[in-house]
Design an enzyme around this catalytic site. Sequence first.
Site, PDB file in Angstrom:
ATOM      1  CB  SER A 103      28.002 -49.577  -5.898  1.00  0.00           C
ATOM      2  OG  SER A 103      28.614 -50.498  -5.024  1.00  0.00           O
ATOM      3  CG  PHE A 125      17.674 -49.158  -6.203  1.00  0.00           C
ATOM      4  CD1 PHE A 125      16.722 -49.998  -6.749  1.00  0.00           C
ATOM      5  CD2 PHE A 125      17.598 -48.855  -4.857  1.00  0.00           C
ATOM      6  CE1 PHE A 125      15.692 -50.499  -5.981  1.00  0.00           C
ATOM      7  CE2 PHE A 125      16.572 -49.357  -4.080  1.00  0.00           C
ATOM      8  CZ  PHE A 125      15.623 -50.186  -4.645  1.00  0.00           C
ATOM      9  CB  CYS A 128      -3.843  -2.294   2.630  1.00  0.00           C
ATOM     10  SG  CYS A 128      -2.477  -3.402   2.204  1.00  0.00           S
ATOM     11  CE  LYS A 173      19.695 -44.394  -6.028  1.00  0.00           C
ATOM     12  NZ  LYS A 173      18.621 -44.268  -5.026  1.00  0.00           N
ATOM     13  CG  ASP A 215      18.000 -49.737   4.339  1.00  0.00           C
ATOM     14  OD1 ASP A 215      18.398 -50.240   5.404  1.00  0.00           O
ATOM     15  OD2 ASP A 215      18.582 -49.887   3.252  1.00  0.00           O
ATOM     16  CB  CYS A 249      -0.946   0.006   1.197  1.00  0.00           C
ATOM     17  SG  CYS A 249      -0.094  -0.172   2.788  1.00  0.00           S
TER      18      CYS A 249
END
Length: 615
Positions: free
Chosen positions: A372, A375, A142, A391, A482, A132
């Site tokens: 490592s 996955f 406001c 990764k 995990d 404002c």
Amino acid sequence: MFPRVILKGTMIKKSQQKKRTSPCNYKERLFVLDTQDLTYSERRCGKKPMVKGCIELCRIKCVEIVCSDVPIPCTYKYPFQVFHGNHYLYIFAPDNDCRQRWVRALKEETKQNNLVAKYHPNFWMDGKWRCCQQTEKLATGCNVYDPVGFASKKPLPKLPDPELRVHDTGQSTVVALQDYSPLGDHDLPLHKDQSYTLVNGSHTEWWLIKDASGNTGYVPSTYVAEKSASNFERFEWYNKNITRAQAEDLLMAERKEGAFMVRDSRQAGVYTVSVFTKAPGSNGEKNPRVKHYQIRQADEGEATFYLAEKYLFSTIPELIHYHQHNAAGLITRLRHPVSQDGGCCSQDVPDPSKEQWEVDPEELTLGQELGSGQFGVVLEGVWRDRQVAVKMVREECMSDDDFKDEARVMMRLSHCKLVQLYGVCTQRSPMCLLFELMENGCLSEYLRARRGSLTLDTMLAMCLDVSEGMAYLESSNFIHRDLAARNCLVSKNNEVKISDFGMTRFVLDDQYTSSQCSKFPIKWSAPEVIRYCKFSSKSDVWSFGVLMWEVYNEGRLPYDTRSNAEVVESLSAGLRLLKPRLAPQPVHLLMEWCWKEKAEDRPSFAVLLHELASL
């Protein structure tokens, strides 16, 4: 009587401007909201947090989000304001959900205060209000201040025609599929699994319901389900009058892991869930196919519907809602509802391979291997002049859809004690995830390499770091499954952050039952995980107790002289890990609390964080 802690978390505080020309500073602080005060403290490595400020709740006049077009100069981009006394405190949350939780909780605790009638929705900057242009800092706001709702609300529907009524008005019962917090004066809060009376269900998006106290209000129609009804037309997953062969054709055409629909079976009044999967067959190779599960009904009891395993629900929508987040006996979660009219329905979460999440492979340079895991390998890399950990996902370990699911999980999570995801690269093979680089590697190796040189304060700080990150996951209804020192990483500043939480699953009832009872680390696992494959935040608490044992044993492996079978036998006999020589008695008591036989007897991570911070 001690005040009850309501919320606790790390956010960024903007320093108070003492003068118009003084510089702005943004500092990370640990905020604690209890029933009396809002306090913020400085985290110190290896030491108890130092309180830097305390605001009595009774002095707060306004709490509201800040809507601004100016660039946010700190890493957390979601500001809100606390007006107390004659001072404004600007706080920056890591994400919008976090900001909403804090604003909602603060509003609830201060709604009976002497509040302002109007507030300023923008920042006070350079000697004036940006909203404002008033140059007096204590000038009247406001915008009208709503002590209950938020500045930005979803538009509520028009009130239904009072002449319209659903069948059996006052008799039809609905059950809440999930919690709902009102956004205005005309809607009603929902509490998951509680029953309500349906007053008017004529509106497509909003239903009028009544709670047990007689209060009426609107709720989103997809948040509730009729207990006695078998009409599912309003749910995107239901396809009426479709044959088994037609369902298979539609799902095979989508070829998305977890694409599913609910359809009528040949037998009247019976329904079937059809779901697409690429899960490997008996020969270990990918086997795209559609599996069909009949929704069965138990003979007795109020909760009667179930699928592959007997997780019983009062309504079919409840059952589908649950299995959208938990496989629990199915070959995969029900991930993508498929409509007979137009394929897969839109998802709430954007595809991580789009916009800023997609990394151009030309901008990524790979370096040496860092390690490592289950996955794939992790490589050092450089992306846009930034050191990153990359990764790489082995193709045989994870499908494209699973990979994107992992990225979606990571995108939902943002906390200073979690390893940060920068982006994904799906335009190369194998696909990869880019994370912040944690220079000092995994916590277990870090502990072993510094055996004999770590102070007790440093060990406590490590446990605090992990408990803070896990408290955030717990508050977000995520489970890690995990948690161990090997899955935590250490930065160059010796800060510990949680890693490898991307394969967790968002669960609404805080419990995940492994459909295939896949491999899990016995020596870090709670009894209910070993016996029944049941994972929850409380099984994560058990693992955290083992992680604390690892820290105070300087990286020693738990049960290092025993086989898995011997560990299971010992736990069944009530035996536990012995007290580490370096662990103070209060720390060991916390470990033992984490290792209670019954999950419900273990503390939450929020309680553990509070207890560790007070040591």
